[in-house]
Motif scaffolding. Structure first.
Motif, PDB file in Angstrom:
ATOM      1  N   GLU A 177       0.841  -1.206   0.000  1.00 23.31           N
ATOM      2  CA  GLU A 177       0.000   0.000   0.000  1.00 23.31           C
ATOM      3  C   GLU A 177       0.871   1.250   0.000  1.00 23.31           C
ATOM      4  O   GLU A 177       1.957   1.280   0.577  1.00 23.31           O
ATOM      5  CB  GLU A 177      -0.918   0.027   1.217  1.00 23.31           C
ATOM      6  N   ARG A 178       0.344   2.311  -0.624  1.00 29.85           N
ATOM      7  CA  ARG A 178       1.060   3.584  -0.659  1.00 29.85           C
ATOM      8  C   ARG A 178       0.600   4.457   0.496  1.00 29.85           C
ATOM      9  O   ARG A 178      -0.584   4.749   0.632  1.00 29.85           O
ATOM     10  CB  ARG A 178       0.820   4.284  -1.991  1.00 29.85           C
ATOM     11  N   GLU A 209       1.805   9.580  -1.991  1.00 32.26           N
ATOM     12  CA  GLU A 209       2.117   9.421  -3.411  1.00 32.26           C
ATOM     13  C   GLU A 209       2.712  10.701  -3.959  1.00 32.26           C
ATOM     14  O   GLU A 209       2.210  11.809  -3.688  1.00 32.26           O
ATOM     15  CB  GLU A 209       0.856   9.049  -4.188  1.00 32.26           C
ATOM     16  N   GLU A 210       3.772  10.562  -4.719  1.00 26.83           N
ATOM     17  CA  GLU A 210       4.474  11.704  -5.296  1.00 26.83           C
ATOM     18  C   GLU A 210       3.520  12.577  -6.102  1.00 26.83           C
ATOM     19  O   GLU A 210       2.719  12.090  -6.898  1.00 26.83           O
ATOM     20  CB  GLU A 210       5.619  11.219  -6.190  1.00 26.83           C
ATOM     21  N   ALA A 237       9.423   0.764   4.878  1.00 29.21           N
ATOM     22  CA  ALA A 237       8.757   1.333   3.706  1.00 29.21           C
ATOM     23  C   ALA A 237       9.787   1.789   2.691  1.00 29.21           C
ATOM     24  O   ALA A 237      10.894   2.202   3.056  1.00 29.21           O
ATOM     25  CB  ALA A 237       7.850   2.500   4.108  1.00 29.21           C
ATOM     26  N   ALA A 272       9.281   4.424 -11.618  1.00 25.48           N
ATOM     27  CA  ALA A 272       9.435   4.676 -10.188  1.00 25.48           C
ATOM     28  C   ALA A 272      10.775   4.103  -9.738  1.00 25.48           C
ATOM     29  O   ALA A 272      11.001   2.903  -9.820  1.00 25.48           O
ATOM     30  CB  ALA A 272       8.294   4.043  -9.412  1.00 25.48           C
ATOM     31  N   ARG A 319       3.631  16.273  -2.255  1.00 25.01           N
ATOM     32  CA  ARG A 319       4.531  15.187  -1.878  1.00 25.01           C
ATOM     33  C   ARG A 319       5.649  15.057  -2.902  1.00 25.01           C
ATOM     34  O   ARG A 319       5.400  15.008  -4.114  1.00 25.01           O
ATOM     35  CB  ARG A 319       3.772  13.852  -1.785  1.00 25.01           C
ATOM     36  N   THR A 342       7.035   9.030  -3.426  1.00 22.09           N
ATOM     37  CA  THR A 342       6.047   8.020  -3.019  1.00 22.09           C
ATOM     38  C   THR A 342       6.667   7.151  -1.935  1.00 22.09           C
ATOM     39  O   THR A 342       7.829   6.751  -2.039  1.00 22.09           O
ATOM     40  CB  THR A 342       5.646   7.147  -4.227  1.00 22.09           C
ATOM     41  N   VAL A 343       5.896   6.864  -0.901  1.00 21.88           N
ATOM     42  CA  VAL A 343       6.348   5.966   0.160  1.00 21.88           C
ATOM     43  C   VAL A 343       5.398   4.776   0.178  1.00 21.88           C
ATOM     44  O   VAL A 343       4.192   4.940   0.368  1.00 21.88           O
ATOM     45  CB  VAL A 343       6.373   6.666   1.535  1.00 21.88           C
ATOM     46  N   LYS A 344       5.955   3.582  -0.058  1.00 24.08           N
ATOM     47  CA  LYS A 344       5.152   2.362  -0.171  1.00 24.08           C
ATOM     48  C   LYS A 344       5.584   1.356   0.898  1.00 24.08           C
ATOM     49  O   LYS A 344       6.773   1.113   1.087  1.00 24.08           O
ATOM     50  CB  LYS A 344       5.333   1.753  -1.568  1.00 24.08           C
TER      51      LYS A 344
END
Length: 333
Positions: A200-201, A204-205, A220, A230, A253, A256-258
């Protein structure tokens, strides 16, 4: 098509083909019961040949699990349990699906592959037995149907799991060193604690944002877009903070951090931070200086030997003044 020794599913009946003649097909169940099915009847039925084109076929077992346990943790445990069960094939791999939210439990379905169907009872027994032991080891409860009576009482808000961790992290975070212990406590108590599942994100950028996050547990991946792809640039671990520029200035943002696995995070919103800043206006200047320093580090100004100390100081003052204006505007001060 089927032949002697094939295992068939005819309606709800499973049986091994023992004999085929002009009048009927004889099946034998796992209980050793023989069934003679007239051929004119069998052609009207839906027949599943479990041994065609090969004897490798999929079977499914369902299990109900406590609602409080994150799904990815349950899936990992059920996968481990089924993979090590006798007669379960290594390939194709075991799959676990969340199939229903029932009254008393979340229902998961384990899909595994086996060979000759004559071993179905032993195989299902091995899978279910392994599931019981694995869930017991993981302290994951298999609930039974119950009726729960909820009594509404006005009790104090309980201390949520993770708040102490968040306090310790914020006290060591340079951005929040201007805050007192009471202010940090207030910040933590009013912030949200959330779970994010694997893949899951969290952010998001390019998305709008006005909050920051503290990663309390899990890991993450940080990704940035480049030429339409990406690109992973960093990995966040427990204790790391991210998204602070969006919280303090409203910037979009920047990455992205997932979630790599299940993550437990605290989210500090603009409203909560704004309340704390209004009580401590002196913090604005310190926050502005800290943000200016981070921007200079990002741009490589502090590492650039060609930039004189006077030029660095001037740039620091310029960026500090800019961030101070942005903070005042963003928080309506």
């Amino acid at each position: 098509p089927y032949k002697v020794t094939d295992w068939l599913k005819v309606g709800d009946t499973y049986g091994e083909v023992m004999e085929i003649n002009w009048r009927s097909t004889r099946l034998r169940t796992n209980d050793g019961i023989y069934l003679d099915i007239p051929n004119n009847e069998i052609v009207k039925s839906t027949i599943v040949n479990l041994h065609y084109p090969t004897e490798v076929h999929a079977m499914r077992v369902r299990v109900g699990v406590d609602y409080n346990v994150p799904p990815n943790r349950v899936k990992d445990a059920l996968t481990r349990a089924a993979q090590s069960a006798v007669n379960v094939l290594a390939e194709p791999k075991v799959r676990v699906f969340l199939v229903d939210f029932a009254d008393h439990a979340v229902i998961y379905e384990i899909k595994y592959h086996m060979g000759n169907h004559s071993r179905i009872n032993e195989t299902n027994d091995a899978v279910r037995t392994n599931v019981w032991y694995e869930l017991k080891r993981q302290r994951i409860r298999i609930p039974f149907p119950i009726r729960t009576l909820h009594l509404e009482r006005h009790a104090p808000r309980p201390v949520e799991e993770g708040q102490e961790e968040a306090r310790a992290i914020l006290r060591g975070e340079p951005l929040f060193q201007c805050l007192s212990d009471d202010q940090i406590d207030s910040l933590v108590k009013q912030s949200d604690l959330n779970h994010f599942g694997r893949g899951e994100r969290v952010i998001e950028e390019g998305a709008e944002g006005d909050s920051m996050f503290i990663l309390l547990r899990g890991a993450a991946e940080v990704l940035v877009s480049k030429n339409g792809s990406a690109i992973p640039v960093a990995t966040l671990r427990s204790g790391d903070c991210f998204g602070e520029m969006s919280l303090l200035t409203g910037e979009k943002r920047s990455a992205t951090v997932k979630a790599e696995g299940d993550c437990y995070v605290m989210e500090i919103s603009k409203d909560v931070m704004g309340e704390v800043i209004r009580e401590s206006p002196d913090c604005l200047k310190q926050l502005s200086e800290m943000l200016a320093k981070r921007k200079m580090e990002t741009e490589g100004i502090l590492k650039d030997l060609a930039t004189s100390s006077a030029d660095q100081a001037a740039k620091q003052r310029e960026y500090t003044a800019t961030f101070l204006r942005r903070l005042k505007t963003f928080f309506a001060l």
